[in-house]
Design a protein around this motif. Sequence first.
Motif, short mmCIF file in Angstrom:
data_model
loop_
_atom_site.label_atom_id
_atom_site.label_comp_id
_atom_site.label_asym_id
_atom_site.label_seq_id
_atom_site.Cartn_x
_atom_site.Cartn_y
_atom_site.Cartn_z
N LYS A 1 16.80 -9.15 16.56
CA LYS A 1 17.43 -8.01 15.89
C LYS A 1 16.92 -7.89 14.46
CE LYS A 1 21.58 -7.49 17.19
NZ LYS A 1 23.04 -7.66 17.38
N GLY A 2 16.55 -6.68 14.10
CA GLY A 2 16.03 -6.43 12.76
C GLY A 2 14.53 -6.60 12.65
N ARG A 3 13.91 -7.20 13.66
CA ARG A 3 12.46 -7.39 13.67
C ARG A 3 11.78 -6.60 14.78
NH1 ARG A 3 10.41 -12.22 14.80
NH2 ARG A 3 12.16 -12.85 16.12
N PHE A 4 12.45 -6.46 15.92
CA PHE A 4 11.89 -5.75 17.08
C PHE A 4 12.60 -4.41 17.22
CE2 PHE A 4 10.53 -9.67 19.84
CZ PHE A 4 9.85 -10.18 18.76
N THR A 5 11.85 -3.42 17.70
CA THR A 5 12.40 -2.10 17.99
C THR A 5 11.90 -1.64 19.35
OG1 THR A 5 12.43 -1.52 15.64
CG2 THR A 5 12.63 0.27 17.22
N ALA B 1 16.65 -3.92 25.27
CA ALA B 1 16.80 -2.97 26.37
C ALA B 1 17.11 -1.60 25.80
CB ALA B 1 17.89 -3.42 27.34
N ILE B 2 16.80 -0.58 26.59
CA ILE B 2 17.05 0.79 26.17
C ILE B 2 17.54 1.59 27.36
CG2 ILE B 2 14.66 1.52 26.59
CD1 ILE B 2 14.92 3.26 24.00
N SER B 3 18.50 2.47 27.13
CA SER B 3 19.07 3.26 28.21
C SER B 3 18.09 4.35 28.67
CB SER B 3 20.37 3.90 27.75
OG SER B 3 20.12 4.82 26.71
N TRP B 4 18.44 5.01 29.75
CA TRP B 4 17.57 6.02 30.35
C TRP B 4 17.20 7.14 29.38
CZ3 TRP B 4 19.17 11.13 30.81
CH2 TRP B 4 20.52 11.36 30.49
N SER B 5 18.13 7.48 28.49
CA SER B 5 17.91 8.57 27.56
C SER B 5 17.32 8.11 26.24
CB SER B 5 19.22 9.28 27.27
OG SER B 5 20.09 8.40 26.57
N SER C 1 15.36 8.23 34.72
CA SER C 1 16.70 7.79 35.10
C SER C 1 16.84 6.28 35.02
CB SER C 1 17.03 8.25 36.51
OG SER C 1 16.20 7.61 37.46
N LEU C 2 15.84 5.61 34.49
CA LEU C 2 15.84 4.15 34.45
C LEU C 2 16.07 3.62 33.05
CD1 LEU C 2 12.73 3.39 36.69
CD2 LEU C 2 15.14 3.24 37.34
N ALA C 3 16.91 2.60 32.96
CA ALA C 3 16.95 1.80 31.75
C ALA C 3 15.80 0.80 31.81
CB ALA C 3 18.27 1.05 31.65
N MET C 4 15.29 0.44 30.64
CA MET C 4 14.17 -0.48 30.58
C MET C 4 14.52 -1.66 29.69
SD MET C 4 11.95 0.98 32.51
CE MET C 4 10.53 -0.07 32.14
N GLY C 5 14.05 -2.81 30.08
CA GLY C 5 14.32 -4.01 29.30
C GLY C 5 13.04 -4.80 29.07
N TRP C 6 13.05 -5.57 27.99
CA TRP C 6 12.00 -6.54 27.72
C TRP C 6 12.62 -7.93 27.73
CZ3 TRP C 6 6.88 -5.62 27.54
CH2 TRP C 6 6.45 -4.32 27.30
N PHE C 7 12.00 -8.80 28.48
CA PHE C 7 12.38 -10.20 28.52
C PHE C 7 11.17 -11.03 28.13
CE2 PHE C 7 16.56 -10.26 30.65
CZ PHE C 7 16.66 -8.92 30.97
N LEU D 1 19.89 -2.32 23.08
CA LEU D 1 20.46 -3.65 22.97
C LEU D 1 19.38 -4.59 22.48
CD1 LEU D 1 22.25 -3.90 26.45
CD2 LEU D 1 23.37 -3.53 24.25
N TYR D 2 19.77 -5.57 21.66
CA TYR D 2 18.82 -6.56 21.17
C TYR D 2 19.43 -7.96 21.23
CZ TYR D 2 16.20 -2.63 19.25
OH TYR D 2 15.49 -1.46 19.10
N ALA D 3 18.59 -8.93 21.49
CA ALA D 3 19.01 -10.31 21.32
C ALA D 3 19.14 -10.60 19.83
CB ALA D 3 17.97 -11.24 21.94
N ASP D 4 20.05 -11.48 19.49
CA ASP D 4 20.24 -11.81 18.08
C ASP D 4 18.96 -12.33 17.44
OD1 ASP D 4 23.66 -13.08 18.42
OD2 ASP D 4 22.88 -11.04 18.21
#
Length: 122
Positions: free
Chosen positions: A64-68, A49-53, A30-36, A58-61
């Motif tokens: 984007k295109g390099r990280f997944t 960041a990624i939603s619970w499902s 039930s948790l969204a997860m983020g990387w900072f 979401l990606y920082a500009d």
Amino acid sequence: VQLQASGGGLVQTGGSLRLSCAASGRTFGSLAMGWFRQAPGKEREFAAAISWSGGSTLYADSVKGRFTISRDNDKNTVYLQMNNLEPEDTAVYYCASRPLHGSRRYAEYHYWGQGTQVTVSS
């Protein structure tokens, strides 16, 4: 919720690393997860960041295109695949959690892991 980040290391420019963040507790699904990330002398900044499902990311500009970002709810783990790394990606990477949906805002995350160092040499 306890978060344990791992997978950092030293890599050359253009190389790849995969970070993992293992979560304890029964609420991971039930948790969204983020990387900072936080570079020396700089503020902590959002990376992904990624939603619970896993259905929304979401990606920082800058990444984007390099990280997944991805997750495996059966393993209570979120991943950050980092490709084509650049020296500017050098930082301590932190995973964090918040309810349901990802956010770019640092203050909206409730629990944080201890961080893992990523160093990209030129």
